[in-house]
Design a protein around this motif. Structure first.
Motif, short mmCIF file in Angstrom:
data_model
loop_
_atom_site.label_atom_id
_atom_site.label_comp_id
_atom_site.label_asym_id
_atom_site.label_seq_id
_atom_site.Cartn_x
_atom_site.Cartn_y
_atom_site.Cartn_z
N ILE A 69 31.63 65.06 38.74
CA ILE A 69 31.81 64.08 39.83
C ILE A 69 30.55 63.25 40.01
O ILE A 69 30.59 62.01 40.05
CB ILE A 69 32.16 64.80 41.15
N VAL A 70 29.41 63.92 40.10
CA VAL A 70 28.15 63.23 40.39
C VAL A 70 27.71 62.33 39.25
O VAL A 70 27.23 61.21 39.47
CB VAL A 70 27.05 64.25 40.75
N THR A 71 27.85 62.76 38.02
CA THR A 71 27.44 61.94 36.88
C THR A 71 28.30 60.68 36.80
O THR A 71 27.79 59.60 36.49
CB THR A 71 27.51 62.74 35.56
N SER A 72 29.58 60.79 37.10
CA SER A 72 30.45 59.61 37.11
C SER A 72 29.99 58.60 38.15
O SER A 72 29.87 57.40 37.87
CB SER A 72 31.89 60.02 37.38
N LEU A 73 29.73 59.08 39.36
CA LEU A 73 29.25 58.19 40.42
C LEU A 73 27.87 57.63 40.10
O LEU A 73 27.59 56.46 40.33
CB LEU A 73 29.20 58.94 41.76
N ASP A 74 27.00 58.49 39.57
CA ASP A 74 25.64 58.11 39.24
C ASP A 74 25.60 57.00 38.20
O ASP A 74 24.92 55.99 38.37
CB ASP A 74 24.89 59.36 38.74
N PHE A 75 26.35 57.16 37.13
CA PHE A 75 26.36 56.16 36.07
C PHE A 75 26.89 54.83 36.60
O PHE A 75 26.32 53.77 36.33
CB PHE A 75 27.20 56.61 34.87
N THR A 76 27.97 54.87 37.37
CA THR A 76 28.56 53.65 37.92
C THR A 76 27.55 52.92 38.80
O THR A 76 27.36 51.70 38.67
CB THR A 76 29.83 53.98 38.72
N THR A 77 26.89 53.66 39.68
CA THR A 77 25.89 53.05 40.57
C THR A 77 24.72 52.48 39.78
O THR A 77 24.28 51.35 40.03
CB THR A 77 25.35 54.09 41.57
N ASN A 78 24.22 53.25 38.83
CA ASN A 78 23.10 52.77 38.01
C ASN A 78 23.46 51.48 37.28
O ASN A 78 22.66 50.54 37.24
CB ASN A 78 22.68 53.84 36.99
N TYR A 79 24.64 51.43 36.73
CA TYR A 79 25.05 50.24 35.98
C TYR A 79 25.22 49.03 36.89
O TYR A 79 24.80 47.92 36.55
CB TYR A 79 26.34 50.51 35.20
N VAL A 80 25.80 49.24 38.08
CA VAL A 80 26.00 48.13 39.02
C VAL A 80 24.65 47.60 39.51
O VAL A 80 24.44 46.38 39.58
CB VAL A 80 26.88 48.57 40.21
N VAL A 81 23.72 48.47 39.83
CA VAL A 81 22.43 48.05 40.38
C VAL A 81 21.52 47.47 39.30
O VAL A 81 20.94 46.39 39.46
CB VAL A 81 21.71 49.22 41.10
N ILE A 82 21.40 48.17 38.18
CA ILE A 82 20.46 47.74 37.13
C ILE A 82 21.09 46.67 36.24
O ILE A 82 20.41 45.74 35.80
CB ILE A 82 20.00 48.95 36.28
N GLY A 83 22.37 46.81 35.96
CA GLY A 83 23.07 45.83 35.12
C GLY A 83 22.79 46.00 33.63
O GLY A 83 23.14 45.14 32.84
N GLU A 84 22.18 47.08 33.28
CA GLU A 84 21.82 47.32 31.89
C GLU A 84 22.40 48.67 31.47
O GLU A 84 22.09 49.71 32.05
CB GLU A 84 20.30 47.34 31.77
N LEU A 85 23.24 48.65 30.44
CA LEU A 85 23.96 49.85 30.02
C LEU A 85 23.02 50.96 29.55
O LEU A 85 23.18 52.12 29.93
CB LEU A 85 24.95 49.49 28.91
N ALA A 86 22.01 50.61 28.77
CA ALA A 86 21.09 51.63 28.23
C ALA A 86 20.29 52.31 29.34
O ALA A 86 20.12 53.53 29.35
CB ALA A 86 20.16 51.02 27.20
N ALA A 87 19.79 51.53 30.30
CA ALA A 87 19.02 52.11 31.40
C ALA A 87 19.90 52.98 32.29
O ALA A 87 19.49 54.06 32.72
CB ALA A 87 18.35 51.00 32.21
N ALA A 88 21.12 52.51 32.56
CA ALA A 88 22.05 53.28 33.38
C ALA A 88 22.39 54.60 32.69
O ALA A 88 22.42 55.66 33.32
CB ALA A 88 23.32 52.47 33.65
N ALA A 89 22.64 54.52 31.38
CA ALA A 89 22.95 55.74 30.62
C ALA A 89 21.75 56.67 30.58
O ALA A 89 21.89 57.90 30.68
CB ALA A 89 23.40 55.38 29.22
N GLY A 90 20.54 56.12 30.44
CA GLY A 90 19.32 56.94 30.41
C GLY A 90 19.11 57.69 31.72
O GLY A 90 18.81 58.89 31.72
N LEU A 91 19.28 56.99 32.83
CA LEU A 91 19.14 57.64 34.13
C LEU A 91 20.21 58.71 34.33
O LEU A 91 19.92 59.80 34.83
CB LEU A 91 19.23 56.61 35.26
#
Length: 180
Positions: A45-67
């Motif tokens: 649950i948390v990783t799904s929400l985390d990735f979505t939030t990271n991608y929306v805020v950062i806008g960069e797939l690699a950084a969102a995936a890394g976080l």
């Protein structure tokens, strides 16, 4: 048929033992299995929400995936350790916090001994979120190197995370009641 009851005086040993029930204790293997299952379901649950939030805020797939990868690696270890510590504390539904209501200064008159009692799931939510937010901010700052962005990402987790954690705890409490 009438039955006679022996009167038990309050304060006697037999009076104290009459109403005492031992708390149910799950076998170690069951508690371990349950902690692992809770860790896995929470992490999904948390990783799904985390990735979505990271991608929306950062806008960069690699950084969102890394976080998200950092959270995916470290998060289950932290969650599992937190769960096992709370399992060691016992199955009580309420957590008593003694001493929080006492005055810190002798200048303030004491109103007597007060005790704060909160729901176990809420107490677990508070301890988990406090440590998790610190870990989230550290990881976010390490990757993005910007305090504002790291704070924004951590703020989302700080605001939404307790609801996710509390809901997950209550769902598992419900499942445990169904098993008993």
């Amino acid at each position: 048929m009438a039955t006679s009851r022996k009167a038990i005086r309050p304060g006697t040993a037999s009076g104290l033992l009459r109403d005492v029930k031992a708390p149910p204790v799950a076998p170690v293997g069951f508690a371990l299995r349950r902690a692992i299952l809770k860790t896995v379901t929470f992490r999904i649950i948390v990783t799904s929400l985390d990735f979505t939030t990271n991608y929306v805020v950062i806008g960069e797939l690699a950084a969102a995936a890394g976080l998200s990868a950092i959270g995916l690696a470290a998060g289950p270890l932290f969650y599992f350790a937190h769960e096992m510590v709370w399992n060691r504390l016992g199955p009580s539904e309420l957590v008593h916090i003694d001493g929080l209501m006492r005055p810190r200064s002798r200048m303030v008159p004491s109103l007597g001994s007060r005790e704060l009692t909160i729901n176990r799931a809420l107490a677990k939510t508070i301890t988990f979120r406090t440590i998790a937010t610190t870990m989230d901010f550290s990881a976010n700052y390490f990757v993005v190197r910007d305090v504002a962005t790291a704070a924004g990402l951590s703020a989302f987790g700080f605001i939404v995370g307790p609801f996710v954690y509390y809901g997950h705890e209550k769902a598992w409490d419900y499942l445990e009641r169904l098993e008993n």
